[in-house]
Design an enzyme around this catalytic site. Structure first.
Site, short mmCIF file in Angstrom:
data_model
loop_
_atom_site.label_atom_id
_atom_site.label_comp_id
_atom_site.label_asym_id
_atom_site.label_seq_id
_atom_site.Cartn_x
_atom_site.Cartn_y
_atom_site.Cartn_z
N GLY A 9 -3.14 -30.10 19.02
CA GLY A 9 -2.26 -29.01 18.55
C GLY A 9 -2.35 -29.68 16.86
N ASP A 30 -6.78 -28.18 25.80
CA ASP A 30 -5.13 -28.98 25.94
C ASP A 30 -4.74 -28.28 26.65
OD1 ASP A 30 -3.44 -28.90 23.19
OD2 ASP A 30 -2.59 -27.71 24.11
N SER A 112 -5.26 -39.88 8.45
CA SER A 112 -4.11 -38.80 7.61
C SER A 112 -4.80 -38.04 6.78
CB SER A 112 -4.12 -40.56 6.76
OG SER A 112 -2.69 -40.19 5.62
N LYS A 166 -4.20 -47.79 9.31
CA LYS A 166 -3.05 -46.88 9.93
C LYS A 166 -1.61 -46.70 9.47
CE LYS A 166 -2.81 -41.95 9.81
NZ LYS A 166 -1.20 -41.56 10.33
N GLU A 173 3.47 -45.33 2.99
CA GLU A 173 4.12 -43.75 2.87
C GLU A 173 5.49 -43.69 2.80
OE1 GLU A 173 3.90 -40.73 6.39
OE2 GLU A 173 2.19 -40.47 5.09
N TYR A 174 6.32 -44.15 3.85
CA TYR A 174 7.62 -44.16 4.25
C TYR A 174 8.42 -44.41 2.97
CZ TYR A 174 8.30 -44.10 9.20
OH TYR A 174 8.59 -44.10 10.30
#
Length: 296
Positions: A9, A30, A112, A166, A173-174
């Site tokens: 992806g 995939d 990340s 993570k 990050e939020y």
């Protein structure tokens, strides 16, 4: 180094390209056969030379669990599975135990870097046995940013530690994103500041709030200065919720992260039931005016 990669992806595809550019042999699978190198996971495994290393990069939950189960039936003792999606750390214990029954090692890696990782490198947080982590170090060294290893890679602890790290990273990050967002809204509401986009851009160098996230906000505002083309609807993929749950389990106060998560919930409400109740209460005890559902 040779690597099987399941999941091509947005991130998996770029990871494959970065690895190949550094000379690694990557056989990718995939469901989208237009980007795949192998027609199935079975075919991918058949192209790898033992002892094999396979990196799983698919959505967390059942997609990851089913992929690990399939690999458990295809790989052999001495092989290694690396799980690099945003899985909950508790899932890693089950994955590792299942693979261990067949003599297959397991390493979980928090990744990340998003879509920019292909060029900038990925921040990596690994969990697992030292020997297993060291075995995959050529892969990690290619994927992480250039420079000192410790500034882009950490062996955080045993199985589960990578995804735990993570999870906390994403919780932070939020909070950071919410703080920038609230600052943007306050600037936009002021009659004094006439150049909101320019003000935020001026923060991107030399200030104590400069960061890559701020750079990305500047980039977004250069394309749409008032963000008028966007709807204020924000989803969450799980890590913020898990971070808040862990903070409760450990009695660690995380008010900024928690408020940021709840703000995302609020963004999805067209008409808040809670605020309806508040309006009704204010009307009942103080006779304060209310607005009907038809806007009158």
């Amino acid at each position: 180094m040779q690597l099987g990669l399941v999941g091509l992806g947005k991130m998996g595809y770029n990871m494959r390209e970065r690895l190949r550019a550094d000379g690694h042999e990557v056989v990718g699978y995939d469901r989208d056969q237009q980007v795949a190198d192998a027609s199935s996971i079975t075919a991918m495994v058949a192209e790898l030379t033992a002892p094999r290393t396979v990196w799983v990069m698919v959505p967390h939950g059942e997609p990851t669990s089913s992929t690990v189960r399939e690999l458990a039936g295809l790989l052999e003792p001495g092989d290694l599975v690396i799980e690099g999606g945003n899985s909950r750390y508790t899932d890693d214990r089950d994955n590792a135990a299942l693979l261990a029954e067949s003599g297959i090692s397991y390493v979980d890696v928090g990744v990340s870097g998003g879509v920019w990782g292909a060029d900038n490198g990925y921040g990596l947080m690994a969990g697992g046995e030292t020997a297993d982590v060291q075995r995959a170090m050529p892969i990690f060294d290619t994927l992480r940013p250039a420079g000192e290893r410790a500034k882009g890679f950490v062996h955080a602890g045993p199985v589960g530690a990578g995804h735990y790290a993570k999870m906390v990273h994403n919780g932070i990050e939020y909070g950071l994103m919410q703080a920038y967002a609230e600052g943007f809204e306050l600037l936009a509401a002021s009659d004094l500041v006439t150049d909101v986009a320019g003000t935020i851009k001026a923060w991107s160098h030399g200030t104590v709030v400069r960061s890559w996230l701020l750079d990305l906000l500047v980039r977004a505002m250069e394309q749409d200065p008032e963000l008028e083309q966007l709807q204020g609807y924000v989803t969450d993929s799980g890590e913020g919720r898990w971070t808040v749950e862990e903070s409760i389990n450990h009695a660690v106060p995380t008010p900024a992260i928690t408020a940021a998560l709840f703000a995302r919930f609020a963004s999805r409400q067209d008409d808040s039931p809670a605020m309806k109740a508040v309006a009704a209460l204010r009307n009942q005890f103080g006779g304060h005016a209310v607005q009907s559902s038809d806007g009158e």
